[in-house]
Design a protein around this motif. Structure first.
Motif, PDB file in Angstrom:
ATOM      1  N   CYS A   1     -27.394  38.069 -52.258  1.00  0.00           N
ATOM      2  CA  CYS A   1     -26.141  37.296 -52.313  1.00  0.00           C
ATOM      3  C   CYS A   1     -26.322  35.871 -51.808  1.00  0.00           C
ATOM      4  CB  CYS A   1     -25.058  37.959 -51.472  1.00  0.00           C
ATOM      5  SG  CYS A   1     -24.481  39.516 -52.121  1.00  0.00           S
ATOM      6  N   ILE A   2     -27.172  35.697 -50.843  1.00  0.00           N
ATOM      7  CA  ILE A   2     -27.378  34.398 -50.204  1.00  0.00           C
ATOM      8  C   ILE A   2     -28.633  33.769 -50.788  1.00  0.00           C
ATOM      9  CG2 ILE A   2     -27.708  33.209 -48.002  1.00  0.00           C
ATOM     10  CD1 ILE A   2     -24.969  34.685 -48.364  1.00  0.00           C
TER      11      ILE A   2
ATOM     12  N   MET B   1     -28.998  31.767 -42.479  1.00  0.00           N
ATOM     13  CA  MET B   1     -28.938  31.091 -41.185  1.00  0.00           C
ATOM     14  C   MET B   1     -28.565  32.120 -40.134  1.00  0.00           C
ATOM     15  SD  MET B   1     -29.527  28.287 -39.675  1.00  0.00           S
ATOM     16  CE  MET B   1     -29.865  27.387 -41.166  1.00  0.00           C
ATOM     17  N   HIS B   2     -29.188  31.994 -38.978  1.00  0.00           N
ATOM     18  CA  HIS B   2     -28.922  32.880 -37.854  1.00  0.00           C
ATOM     19  C   HIS B   2     -29.245  32.115 -36.582  1.00  0.00           C
ATOM     20  CE1 HIS B   2     -33.299  33.511 -37.937  1.00  0.00           C
ATOM     21  NE2 HIS B   2     -33.130  33.614 -39.243  1.00  0.00           N
ATOM     22  N   LEU B   3     -28.829  32.646 -35.457  1.00  0.00           N
ATOM     23  CA  LEU B   3     -28.978  31.929 -34.191  1.00  0.00           C
ATOM     24  C   LEU B   3     -30.440  31.720 -33.804  1.00  0.00           C
ATOM     25  CD1 LEU B   3     -26.083  33.544 -32.135  1.00  0.00           C
ATOM     26  CD2 LEU B   3     -26.178  31.235 -33.092  1.00  0.00           C
ATOM     27  N   LYS B   4     -31.305  32.659 -34.138  1.00  0.00           N
ATOM     28  CA  LYS B   4     -32.720  32.490 -33.804  1.00  0.00           C
ATOM     29  C   LYS B   4     -33.311  31.306 -34.564  1.00  0.00           C
ATOM     30  CE  LYS B   4     -37.125  34.904 -33.415  1.00  0.00           C
ATOM     31  NZ  LYS B   4     -37.855  33.695 -33.733  1.00  0.00           N
TER      32      LYS B   4
ATOM     33  N   ALA C   1     -21.108  31.474 -40.732  1.00  0.00           N
ATOM     34  CA  ALA C   1     -19.819  32.032 -41.164  1.00  0.00           C
ATOM     35  C   ALA C   1     -19.663  31.943 -42.684  1.00  0.00           C
ATOM     36  CB  ALA C   1     -18.668  31.321 -40.469  1.00  0.00           C
ATOM     37  N   GLU C   2     -20.136  30.851 -43.289  1.00  0.00           N
ATOM     38  CA  GLU C   2     -20.033  30.715 -44.746  1.00  0.00           C
ATOM     39  C   GLU C   2     -20.833  31.798 -45.454  1.00  0.00           C
ATOM     40  OE1 GLU C   2     -21.422  26.745 -45.406  1.00  0.00           O
ATOM     41  OE2 GLU C   2     -19.652  25.850 -44.467  1.00  0.00           O
ATOM     42  N   ASN C   3     -22.043  32.061 -44.970  1.00  0.00           N
ATOM     43  CA  ASN C   3     -22.861  33.118 -45.566  1.00  0.00           C
ATOM     44  C   ASN C   3     -22.213  34.487 -45.376  1.00  0.00           C
ATOM     45  OD1 ASN C   3     -24.735  31.229 -46.351  1.00  0.00           O
ATOM     46  ND2 ASN C   3     -26.223  31.737 -44.775  1.00  0.00           N
ATOM     47  N   CYS C   4     -21.645  34.693 -44.209  1.00  0.00           N
ATOM     48  CA  CYS C   4     -20.960  35.956 -43.930  1.00  0.00           C
ATOM     49  C   CYS C   4     -19.775  36.132 -44.876  1.00  0.00           C
ATOM     50  CB  CYS C   4     -20.506  35.974 -42.473  1.00  0.00           C
ATOM     51  SG  CYS C   4     -19.907  37.567 -41.915  1.00  0.00           S
TER      52      CYS C   4
ATOM     53  N   LYS D   1     -19.413  34.676 -47.859  1.00  0.00           N
ATOM     54  CA  LYS D   1     -19.951  34.835 -49.215  1.00  0.00           C
ATOM     55  C   LYS D   1     -20.411  36.276 -49.450  1.00  0.00           C
ATOM     56  CE  LYS D   1     -22.608  31.492 -50.640  1.00  0.00           C
ATOM     57  NZ  LYS D   1     -23.796  30.643 -50.899  1.00  0.00           N
ATOM     58  N   PHE D   2     -21.091  36.848 -48.478  1.00  0.00           N
ATOM     59  CA  PHE D   2     -21.557  38.227 -48.596  1.00  0.00           C
ATOM     60  C   PHE D   2     -20.376  39.201 -48.621  1.00  0.00           C
ATOM     61  CE2 PHE D   2     -22.683  42.176 -46.303  1.00  0.00           C
ATOM     62  CZ  PHE D   2     -23.543  42.729 -47.241  1.00  0.00           C
ATOM     63  N   ASN D   3     -19.408  39.004 -47.729  1.00  0.00           N
ATOM     64  CA  ASN D   3     -18.257  39.902 -47.661  1.00  0.00           C
ATOM     65  C   ASN D   3     -17.419  39.852 -48.927  1.00  0.00           C
ATOM     66  OD1 ASN D   3     -17.696  41.604 -45.202  1.00  0.00           O
ATOM     67  ND2 ASN D   3     -18.496  39.730 -44.295  1.00  0.00           N
ATOM     68  N   ALA D   4     -17.352  38.721 -49.575  1.00  0.00           N
ATOM     69  CA  ALA D   4     -16.623  38.615 -50.842  1.00  0.00           C
ATOM     70  C   ALA D   4     -17.278  39.503 -51.900  1.00  0.00           C
ATOM     71  CB  ALA D   4     -16.587  37.171 -51.308  1.00  0.00           C
ATOM     72  N   GLN D   5     -18.599  39.643 -51.842  1.00  0.00           N
ATOM     73  CA  GLN D   5     -19.327  40.473 -52.802  1.00  0.00           C
ATOM     74  C   GLN D   5     -19.137  41.972 -52.544  1.00  0.00           C
ATOM     75  OE1 GLN D   5     -21.112  39.343 -55.493  1.00  0.00           O
ATOM     76  NE2 GLN D   5     -20.303  37.337 -54.949  1.00  0.00           N
ATOM     77  N   VAL D   6     -18.830  42.329 -51.306  1.00  0.00           N
ATOM     78  CA  VAL D   6     -18.671  43.753 -50.962  1.00  0.00           C
ATOM     79  C   VAL D   6     -17.216  44.082 -50.626  1.00  0.00           C
ATOM     80  CG1 VAL D   6     -21.063  44.082 -50.243  1.00  0.00           C
ATOM     81  CG2 VAL D   6     -19.354  43.360 -48.562  1.00  0.00           C
ATOM     82  N   ASN D   7     -16.294  43.305 -51.176  1.00  0.00           N
ATOM     83  CA  ASN D   7     -14.851  43.518 -51.008  1.00  0.00           C
ATOM     84  C   ASN D   7     -14.425  43.561 -49.540  1.00  0.00           C
ATOM     85  OD1 ASN D   7     -14.347  43.622 -53.802  1.00  0.00           O
ATOM     86  ND2 ASN D   7     -15.063  45.739 -53.850  1.00  0.00           N
ATOM     87  N   TYR D   8     -14.996  42.700 -48.766  1.00  0.00           N
ATOM     88  CA  TYR D   8     -14.654  42.534 -47.349  1.00  0.00           C
ATOM     89  C   TYR D   8     -14.742  43.851 -46.566  1.00  0.00           C
ATOM     90  CZ  TYR D   8     -13.560  37.838 -48.616  1.00  0.00           C
ATOM     91  OH  TYR D   8     -13.670  36.549 -49.062  1.00  0.00           O
ATOM     92  N   ARG D   9     -15.764  44.633 -46.887  1.00  0.00           N
ATOM     93  CA  ARG D   9     -16.027  45.890 -46.189  1.00  0.00           C
ATOM     94  C   ARG D   9     -16.381  45.636 -44.722  1.00  0.00           C
ATOM     95  NH1 ARG D   9     -20.971  48.881 -48.532  1.00  0.00           N
ATOM     96  NH2 ARG D   9     -20.195  47.637 -50.234  1.00  0.00           N
ATOM     97  N   TYR D  10     -16.970  44.482 -44.461  1.00  0.00           N
ATOM     98  CA  TYR D  10     -17.382  44.136 -43.095  1.00  0.00           C
ATOM     99  C   TYR D  10     -16.494  43.021 -42.548  1.00  0.00           C
ATOM    100  CZ  TYR D  10     -21.469  46.634 -44.780  1.00  0.00           C
ATOM    101  OH  TYR D  10     -22.301  47.571 -45.319  1.00  0.00           O
ATOM    102  N   ALA D  11     -15.201  43.183 -42.677  1.00  0.00           N
ATOM    103  CA  ALA D  11     -14.257  42.145 -42.242  1.00  0.00           C
ATOM    104  C   ALA D  11     -14.376  41.862 -40.751  1.00  0.00           C
ATOM    105  CB  ALA D  11     -12.835  42.539 -42.587  1.00  0.00           C
ATOM    106  N   ASN D  12     -14.698  42.877 -39.953  1.00  0.00           N
ATOM    107  CA  ASN D  12     -14.856  42.653 -38.514  1.00  0.00           C
ATOM    108  C   ASN D  12     -16.042  41.742 -38.218  1.00  0.00           C
ATOM    109  OD1 ASN D  12     -16.641  44.700 -39.355  1.00  0.00           O
ATOM    110  ND2 ASN D  12     -16.781  45.522 -37.284  1.00  0.00           N
ATOM    111  N   VAL D  13     -17.085  41.831 -39.019  1.00  0.00           N
ATOM    112  CA  VAL D  13     -18.242  40.951 -38.840  1.00  0.00           C
ATOM    113  C   VAL D  13     -17.853  39.523 -39.201  1.00  0.00           C
ATOM    114  CG1 VAL D  13     -20.621  40.481 -39.555  1.00  0.00           C
ATOM    115  CG2 VAL D  13     -19.853  42.844 -39.262  1.00  0.00           C
ATOM    116  N   LEU D  14     -17.071  39.371 -40.254  1.00  0.00           N
ATOM    117  CA  LEU D  14     -16.591  38.046 -40.654  1.00  0.00           C
ATOM    118  C   LEU D  14     -15.720  37.436 -39.556  1.00  0.00           C
ATOM    119  CD1 LEU D  14     -16.383  35.795 -42.707  1.00  0.00           C
ATOM    120  CD2 LEU D  14     -14.554  37.063 -43.832  1.00  0.00           C
TER     121      LEU D  14
END
Length: 170
Positions: free
Chosen positions: A84-85, A91-94, A119-122, A124-137
């Motif tokens: 997806c990305i 991008m990540h903190l490390k 956050a943008e990548n998160c 973009k990914f969540n849009a592809q999986v129907n916001y299944r990981y909304a808490n991560v977003l």
């Protein structure tokens, strides 16, 4: 690198460029080829070192596993996420920490855009999986908000370093 990460960047580098120091066998005897490896003007190097050290101190508390942002510390390994990305956009903190350690940030806006990209990548990914990981977003948005708040707290110092880097570049 592990030894350097436990100390503040400024004391670990003691005035020399990280890339120059990392190629040397010993810290006290830098080889001539190392000195020319990274062309950095002295005025720019001091400000870049101070800016990157401050940015590193800003993100360090968010990298603790207890901070609640553990999803964003290391690169994502889920295959679907990587599809997806775009390959050059993860991008990540490390990665941000590594950029700070190697003095890659010449402006605070580069750092801020990398933080926002998490956050943008998160999203973009969540849009592809129907916001299944909304808490991560939601956590990604909280992370960005918290880091931007820290940037605002240090706005005067950051503006000074950015101005010095702009002056050195001209």
């Amino acid at each position: 690198l592990r030894a350097l990460s436990s100390r503040p960047l400024a004391s670990a580098l003691s005035g020399s460029s990280w890339r120059q120091r990392s190629k040397c066998a010993t810290a006290s005897a830098c080889r001539p080829e190392c000195a020319s490896a990274v062309p950095v003007r002295k005025a720019e190097a001091g400000s870049a070192l101070q800016l990157n050290n401050l940015l590193l101190e800003i993100i360090r508390p968010f990298m603790a596993p207890t901070a609640g942002f553990h999803y964003f510390i290391h690169p994502a390994t889920e295959a679907f996420y990587l599809r997806c990305i775009a390959p050059n956009e993860p991008m990540h903190l490390k990665k941000i920490k590594d950029n700070c350690l190697s003095l890659k940030y010449r402006r605070s806006t580069e750092f801020a855009s990398h933080v926002r990209r998490i956050a943008e990548n998160c999203d973009k990914f969540n849009a592809q999986v129907n916001y299944r990981y909304a808490n991560v977003l939601d956590n990604a948005k909280r992370l960005v908000g918290a880091i931007e708040e820290e940037l605002r707290k240090h706005a005067a110092s950051i503006a000074q370093f950015d101005a010095e880097l702009d002056a050195a570049a001209n």
